[in-house]
Design a protein around this motif. Structure first.
Motif, mmCIF file in Angstrom:
data_model
loop_
_atom_site.group_PDB
_atom_site.id
_atom_site.type_symbol
_atom_site.label_atom_id
_atom_site.label_comp_id
_atom_site.label_asym_id
_atom_site.label_seq_id
_atom_site.Cartn_x
_atom_site.Cartn_y
_atom_site.Cartn_z
ATOM 1 N N PRO A 187 33.680 -1.611 11.897
ATOM 2 C CA PRO A 187 33.945 -2.129 13.020
ATOM 3 C C PRO A 187 35.287 -1.363 13.658
ATOM 4 C CG PRO A 187 33.737 -4.135 11.562
ATOM 5 C CD PRO A 187 33.922 -2.688 10.818
ATOM 6 N N LEU A 188 36.219 -1.066 12.731
ATOM 7 C CA LEU A 188 37.459 -0.544 13.224
ATOM 8 C C LEU A 188 37.076 0.960 13.492
ATOM 9 C CD1 LEU A 188 40.202 -1.507 14.044
ATOM 10 C CD2 LEU A 188 40.843 -0.898 11.509
ATOM 11 N N ILE A 189 36.456 1.709 12.274
ATOM 12 C CA ILE A 189 36.262 3.064 12.575
ATOM 13 C C ILE A 189 35.063 3.249 13.641
ATOM 14 C CG2 ILE A 189 34.921 4.986 11.344
ATOM 15 C CD1 ILE A 189 35.977 3.343 8.759
ATOM 16 N N LYS A 190 34.462 2.549 14.117
ATOM 17 C CA LYS A 190 33.577 2.789 15.201
ATOM 18 C C LYS A 190 33.991 2.663 16.592
ATOM 19 C CE LYS A 190 29.408 0.642 14.866
ATOM 20 N NZ LYS A 190 28.298 -0.060 14.126
ATOM 21 N N LYS A 191 35.354 2.093 16.759
ATOM 22 C CA LYS A 191 35.838 1.749 17.953
ATOM 23 C C LYS A 191 37.034 2.459 18.240
ATOM 24 C CE LYS A 191 33.027 -2.135 17.838
ATOM 25 N NZ LYS A 191 32.879 -3.391 17.177
ATOM 26 N N ILE A 192 37.822 2.528 17.359
ATOM 27 C CA ILE A 192 39.036 3.074 17.742
ATOM 28 C C ILE A 192 39.371 4.246 16.765
ATOM 29 C CG2 ILE A 192 41.672 2.607 17.558
ATOM 30 C CD1 ILE A 192 41.103 -0.379 17.713
ATOM 31 N N TYR A 193 39.927 5.432 17.472
ATOM 32 C CA TYR A 193 40.320 6.413 16.278
ATOM 33 C C TYR A 193 41.543 6.391 15.734
ATOM 34 C CZ TYR A 193 41.694 10.894 14.465
ATOM 35 O OH TYR A 193 42.094 11.914 13.593
ATOM 36 N N LEU A 194 41.442 6.366 14.388
ATOM 37 C CA LEU A 194 42.708 6.409 13.679
ATOM 38 C C LEU A 194 42.349 7.219 12.364
ATOM 39 C CD1 LEU A 194 43.432 2.689 12.393
ATOM 40 C CD2 LEU A 194 41.138 3.969 12.709
ATOM 41 N N ALA A 196 31.711 7.571 12.416
ATOM 42 C CA ALA A 196 31.524 6.532 13.707
ATOM 43 C C ALA A 196 30.478 6.632 14.154
ATOM 44 C CB ALA A 196 32.680 7.142 14.858
#
Ligand SMILES: Nc1ncnc2c1ncn2[C@@H]1O[C@H](COP(=O)(O)OP(=O)(O)OP(=O)(O)O)[C@@H](O)[C@H]1O
Ligand SMILES: [Mg+2]
Lengths: 238, 295
Positions: free
Chosen positions: B117-124, B292
């Motif tokens: 979920p994180l990887i798909k929504k926020i770049y880091l 992503a």
């Protein structure tokens, strides 16, 4: 200028296989392993620093994909995206929240995910809590929050990050009406302070008033780029 | 806010200060965002035993049970207890290495899928996830190492500096190795979930492919010389033997022999692990642009 998009295309491969075994079998039978789909097709525009732009279009037209390319989550297949300054994508608030952690712990985690340093979070923590209006529950695990409370907290964190370019996707519909108004006021304030805004929303009246410029996207192509109310009229005419 | 999300500066007369979003500096970015890394590790540690009565006691219960099973089966029934002096310490000092490796490698491989979920929504920097899995495994390793050290003290442990350095080298080898392999298999796992099953297979073999339950000399007697060299080139074997040399050897009366060239194989393992880390990072960066959209 803040954002330059040149001949940007994004093609998704819709894979029909999901394991090595399936791939091998499909290859042996000469079945296609995947088919492709153009979510964005040769999109070009530039956005100036301090501008506020609404991205308009029907479901599946490629708005979220475009925002993800600008924020760096996705990478272009052809063409180029260039940005200047710090970009924060409020693409989906609360993505970094963990249900088993308290509101306080989640604020720190989420703010750090959005790029803040410990010092910055410490200094803004009180503002974030105050804006969310859930100070009473700040040490409760967020799994016990109502969905509106959860969104309030997530939005407060996101809106308090230090950014130059703010990408907002479909999140102004969070919370109850007073909170929505407060969010909108906050976004207006950030814009007035010189932040660049790119907003996606299906609340056409609201975005048209919020933004000066509208870019209408249809099936991955830019079909209109101009004054925001006019863009809405064009969209409704489609 | 840290200005690390984008590093590639675009040149050109009027393009000053523009960057291409989404192009990070890999592991270097992880170091730059170490505050976030520390929060991710802390979250993982906090959340792991949430809602369990024993809580962090589980990180003692599990290795001790595992130890008892092997000790009864191999030490008592197969009588290794008689042929390997101070077998309990021998066994446990090898097991802690394998546990560290297994946990870091298997959680690291799954870490990208777990954080979809994180990887798909926020770049880091996505390397954060395998790296934090490795660190969590290391934190989990510490109580086991303490138990081991305490037991060693009761059986007359007085290591010299070289032996302590050997322990540090052994742990370093395993951490680097697990991190490199997690980057490699983790990034493949995004598109092919076969990777995580394959990793379970590797870990099954790893326990037996190194002298954890038995002694190197038993292998030496049977394998031809060239195969023995390959056996010892396995970085996990080198790490296990370094921990044996640090924890177990000083508690014996030195009537046992450690494998020759231990430092040589230790350095080889360090080089192998470092090379694998670089390879893992390169493969990760190649595959990262699709994370992503494929997750
Ligand atoms: N990771 C992906 N893999 C395959 N197809 C994708 C992926 N992400 C998006 N798409 C496709 O790209 C198209 C555009 O999606 P996108 O999310 O950008 O639409 P949108 O304009 O944001 O729509 P909405 O108004 O419903 O939010 C859709 O048809 C979607 O199925
Ligand atoms: Mg969308």
């Amino acid at each position: 200028m803040a954002i330059i998009v040149t001949e940007l295309s994004k093609t998704f491969l819709l894979r029909h296989t999901h394991s090595l075994k399936e791939s091998v079998i499909a290859a042996v039978r000469r079945k296609p392993l995947s088919s492709s789909f153009n979510a964005l097709d040769e999109v070009s525009f530039t956005i100036n620093t301090g501008e506020s732009v609404a991205l308009l279009g029907f479901n599946g037209s490629g708005k979220s994909t475009l925002l993800k390319l600008i924020s760096g989550v996705l990478r272009p297949d052809r063409g180029e995206v260039l940005t200047r300054g710090r970009v924060a994508g409020l693409i989906e608030v609360g993505a970094g929240f963990h249900p088993d952690l308290s509101g306080r712990e989640n604020i720190y985690l989420n703010a750090a995910i959005l790029g803040m340093s410990q010092k910055e979070i410490d200094s803004r923590f009180d503002d974030i809590v105050e804006f969310s209006e859930i100070a009473k529950f700040i040490d409760t695990e967020v799994k016990h929050y109502s969905s509106g409370m959860f969104l309030r907290l997530a939005f407060s964190v996101a809106i308090h990050t230090e950014v130059d370019i703010l990408l907002v996707d479909e999140i102004l519909s969070v919370g109850d009406e007073p909170f929505q108004r407060k969010c909108l006021a906050k976004i207006r304030q950030l814009h007035a302070e010189g932040r660049t805004l790119v907003v996606v929303s299906h609340d056409l009246g609201m975005v048209a008033d919020l933004c000066d410029r509208g870019i209408l996207i249809d099936k991955g192509r830019v079909v209109f780029d101009g004054e925001s109310h006019e863009a809405v009229v064009r969209m409704r005419a489609q | 806010m840290k200005r690390t999300r984008v590093t590639q500066i675009v040149s050109g007369p009027d393009l000053d200060g523009f960057v291409r979003p989404g192009q990070g500096a890999g592991l270097i970015d992880v170091f730059r965002r170490r505050y976030l890394l520390s929060l991710l590790v802390r979250k993982e540690v906090q959340v792991r035993y949430r809602g369990s009565v024993l809580g962090w006691m589980w990180s003692y219960v599990k290795p001790i049970t595992q130890f008892l099973v092997f000790f009864v089966a191999l030490g008592v029934f197969l009588q290794l207890n008689g042929s390997i002096p101070n077998y309990p310490v021998y066994l446990f000092s090898g097991l802690v290495v394998i546990n560290l490796f297994s946990e870091a490698f298997s959680n690291g491989t799954k870490s990208l899928v777990d954080n979809a979920p994180l990887i798909k929504k926020i770049y880091l920097p996505r390397e954060l996830f395998p790296v934090s899995s490795t660190l969590v495994a290391f934190i989990n390793f510490l109580p086991q190492a303490i138990v081991l050290a305490v037991v060693c003290v009761f059986t007359g442990w007085a290591p010299n500096l070289v032996q302590v350095l050997g322990i540090v080298l052994g742990v370093l080898i395993v951490v680097l190795l697990a991190m490199g392999l997690s980057l490699f298999f983790g990034s493949i796992n995004v598109s092919f979930r076969d990777a995580q099953n394959f990793v379970e297979l590797i870990l099954l073999v790893a326990t037996w492919a190194s002298p954890v339950l038995y002694q190197w000399s038993m292998v030496d007697k049977i394998l031809p010389d060239w195969l023995m060299v390959i056996y010892q080139l396995n970085p996990v074997t080198a790490a296990v033997e370094l921990l044996h040399a640090g924890f177990w050897f000083p508690t014996t009366d030195a009537e046992v022999t450690m494998p020759p060239n231990l430092w040589f194989f230790g350095l080889c393992a360090l080089i192998t692990s470092s090379v694998l880390l670089v390879v893992g990072q390169l493969v990760f960066r190649r595959l990262e642009r699709r994370f992503a959209q494929d997750l």
